[in-house]
Design an enzyme around this catalytic site. Structure first.
Site, PDB file in Angstrom:
ATOM      1  N   ASP A 127       9.746  -7.369   1.815  1.00  0.00           N
ATOM      2  CA  ASP A 127       9.901  -6.977   3.209  1.00  0.00           C
ATOM      3  C   ASP A 127      11.379  -6.682   3.414  1.00  0.00           C
ATOM      4  O   ASP A 127      12.239  -7.417   2.921  1.00  0.00           O
ATOM      5  CB  ASP A 127       9.436  -8.087   4.151  1.00  0.00           C
ATOM      6  N   GLY A 180       5.475   4.627  -2.865  1.00  0.00           N
ATOM      7  CA  GLY A 180       6.894   4.674  -3.228  1.00  0.00           C
ATOM      8  C   GLY A 180       7.399   3.309  -3.662  1.00  0.00           C
ATOM      9  O   GLY A 180       8.084   3.174  -4.681  1.00  0.00           O
ATOM     10  N   HIS A 206       0.842  -1.194   0.000  1.00  0.00           N
ATOM     11  CA  HIS A 206       0.000   0.000   0.000  1.00  0.00           C
ATOM     12  C   HIS A 206       0.878   1.245   0.000  1.00  0.00           C
ATOM     13  O   HIS A 206       0.390   2.349   0.124  1.00  0.00           O
ATOM     14  CB  HIS A 206      -0.918   0.013   1.230  1.00  0.00           C
ATOM     15  N   HIS A 252      19.894  -3.480  -1.544  1.00  0.00           N
ATOM     16  CA  HIS A 252      19.345  -4.787  -1.178  1.00  0.00           C
ATOM     17  C   HIS A 252      18.150  -5.146  -2.061  1.00  0.00           C
ATOM     18  O   HIS A 252      17.982  -6.285  -2.456  1.00  0.00           O
ATOM     19  CB  HIS A 252      18.950  -4.778   0.305  1.00  0.00           C
ATOM     20  N   ARG A 253      17.306  -4.115  -2.402  1.00  0.00           N
ATOM     21  CA  ARG A 253      16.140  -4.381  -3.255  1.00  0.00           C
ATOM     22  C   ARG A 253      16.594  -4.736  -4.668  1.00  0.00           C
ATOM     23  O   ARG A 253      16.057  -5.642  -5.304  1.00  0.00           O
ATOM     24  CB  ARG A 253      15.226  -3.155  -3.313  1.00  0.00           C
ATOM     25  N   LYS A 299      22.274   4.394  -5.512  1.00  0.00           N
ATOM     26  CA  LYS A 299      21.685   3.557  -4.454  1.00  0.00           C
ATOM     27  C   LYS A 299      20.818   2.453  -5.068  1.00  0.00           C
ATOM     28  O   LYS A 299      20.917   1.288  -4.688  1.00  0.00           O
ATOM     29  CB  LYS A 299      20.843   4.416  -3.494  1.00  0.00           C
ATOM     30  N   GLY A 332      14.067   6.428   5.411  1.00  0.00           N
ATOM     31  CA  GLY A 332      14.355   5.491   6.503  1.00  0.00           C
ATOM     32  C   GLY A 332      15.739   5.688   7.104  1.00  0.00           C
ATOM     33  O   GLY A 332      16.126   6.791   7.475  1.00  0.00           O
ATOM     34  N   TYR A 333      16.514   4.597   7.162  1.00  0.00           N
ATOM     35  CA  TYR A 333      17.833   4.602   7.809  1.00  0.00           C
ATOM     36  C   TYR A 333      18.963   5.015   6.850  1.00  0.00           C
ATOM     37  O   TYR A 333      20.134   4.908   7.206  1.00  0.00           O
ATOM     38  CB  TYR A 333      18.127   3.202   8.367  1.00  0.00           C
ATOM     39  N   ASP A 334      18.624   5.484   5.661  1.00  0.00           N
ATOM     40  CA  ASP A 334      19.650   5.837   4.663  1.00  0.00           C
ATOM     41  C   ASP A 334      20.748   6.768   5.189  1.00  0.00           C
ATOM     42  O   ASP A 334      21.923   6.574   4.856  1.00  0.00           O
ATOM     43  CB  ASP A 334      19.000   6.469   3.423  1.00  0.00           C
TER      44      ASP A 334
HETATM   45  P1  IMP Z   1       8.571  -2.806   5.464  1.00  0.00           P
HETATM   46  O1  IMP Z   1       7.750  -1.822   4.690  1.00  0.00           O
HETATM   47  O2  IMP Z   1       7.840  -3.541   6.523  1.00  0.00           O
HETATM   48  O3  IMP Z   1       9.379  -3.697   4.579  1.00  0.00           O
HETATM   49  O4  IMP Z   1       9.568  -1.891   6.317  1.00  0.00           O
HETATM   50  C1  IMP Z   1      10.810  -1.614   5.853  1.00  0.00           C
HETATM   51  C2  IMP Z   1      11.483  -0.589   6.767  1.00  0.00           C
HETATM   52  O5  IMP Z   1      12.889  -0.863   6.704  1.00  0.00           O
HETATM   53  C3  IMP Z   1      11.306   0.808   6.265  1.00  0.00           C
HETATM   54  O6  IMP Z   1      10.312   1.493   6.971  1.00  0.00           O
HETATM   55  C4  IMP Z   1      12.671   1.432   6.538  1.00  0.00           C
HETATM   56  O7  IMP Z   1      12.694   1.837   7.853  1.00  0.00           O
HETATM   57  C5  IMP Z   1      13.638   0.286   6.454  1.00  0.00           C
HETATM   58  N1  IMP Z   1      14.239   0.225   5.126  1.00  0.00           N
HETATM   59  C6  IMP Z   1      14.002  -0.709   4.172  1.00  0.00           C
HETATM   60  N2  IMP Z   1      14.690  -0.435   3.051  1.00  0.00           N
HETATM   61  C7  IMP Z   1      15.373   0.706   3.310  1.00  0.00           C
HETATM   62  C8  IMP Z   1      16.252   1.491   2.505  1.00  0.00           C
HETATM   63  O8  IMP Z   1      16.533   1.246   1.323  1.00  0.00           O
HETATM   64  N3  IMP Z   1      16.742   2.583   3.113  1.00  0.00           N
HETATM   65  C9  IMP Z   1      16.460   2.941   4.388  1.00  0.00           C
HETATM   66  N4  IMP Z   1      15.638   2.256   5.163  1.00  0.00           N
HETATM   67  C10 IMP Z   1      15.091   1.134   4.619  1.00  0.00           C
END
Ligand code: IMP
Length: 210
Positions: free
Chosen positions: A75, A18, A15, A196-197, A191, A169-171
């Site tokens: 995830d 991005g 949902h 990882h993606r 990036k 996020g943690y970037d």
């Molecule tokens: P998900 O939506 O449950 O998979 O939550 C993933 C969470 O991991 C995000 O809210 C971010 O906090 C963190 N995260 C995942 N991928 C990245 C990234 O590419 N950069 C920074 N934070 C990430």
């Protein structure tokens, strides 16, 4: 041998606009019509798995069942080995701020720093990696709910204070190996090539789309 994806349409089990945009871009060379779980009004399942893979699979299964279409879910999160893998699958939850609008990554990054200090280690230069699980699930029926899951990672070190306003996020605290800039400072095209993606997606493409 992984099952090949030969269908024309796919639901992205997210949902988050991005994420949907990013996955749509990645899938565009394969001529697959994409629709999101949000657009279809599918409910979001509770993410109660204990691994990235378990959570990606439960999201993909729920969307495939709800949409009666193949579904792709991801995830992801930041793993800090010295914290026994935290924040890991709880990466989004560490940013939860009940007094703000619900998500505060300055808070989450500071929690990471404090947690490392609390065990007497140095937060700066600490090893960390981002992990992403991608699951592709076929709906029940002739294709029987079959699922393929691939995991990708990008390794690096942490830096404090956070640097950079790009990314999310943690970037701003993550410096990938062989780079000086954080994910929050670097050109996002770079990036997206090394993330990882991207790693998980390349593995999925090799397994199921080529
Ligand atoms: P998900 O939506 O449950 O998979 O939550 C993933 C969470 O991991 C995000 O809210 C971010 O906090 C963190 N995260 C995942 N991928 C990245 C990234 O590419 N950069 C920074 N934070 C990430």
């Amino acid at each position: 041998m992984a099952r090949k994806f030969t269908e024309k349409k796919l639901v992205i089990a997210s949902h988050n606009p991005g994420k949907v945009y990013e996955i749509n871009e990645l899938l565009s060379p394969f001529g697959v019509e994409v629709v999101s779980a949000g657009e279809l009004g599918l409910p979001e399942p509770i993410e109660d798995g204990e691994t990235f893979i378990a959570n990606a699979e439960l999201k993909a299964r729920a969307a495939a069942k709800g949409a009666e279409l193949p579904a792709l879910a991801d995830d992801s999160g930041l793993v800090v080995p010295v914290l026994d893998g935290d924040p890991g699958i709880y990466s989004a939850r560490w940013a939860y701020n009940p007094t703000g609008d619900g998500k505060d990554f300055d808070l989450a990054m500071d929690k990471v720093r404090q947690a490392i200090e609390a065990i007497g280690e140095n937060p700066a230069g600490q090893n960390a990696y981002f992990a992403c699980a991608l699951s592709l699930c076929w709906p029940d029926g002739p294709n029987d709910g079959h699922i393929e899951t691939l995991e990708g990672t990008v390794h690096g070190t942490l830096t404090f204070p956070p640097r950079g306003t790009k990314g999310f996020g943690y970037d701003p605290i993550f410096v990938p190996i062989n780079y000086q800039l954080t994910f929050g400072e670097m050109d996002q095209a770079v990036k997206h090539r090394i993330s990882h993606r991207a790693d998980a997606f390349n593995k999925l493409v090799s397994a199921c789309f080529n």
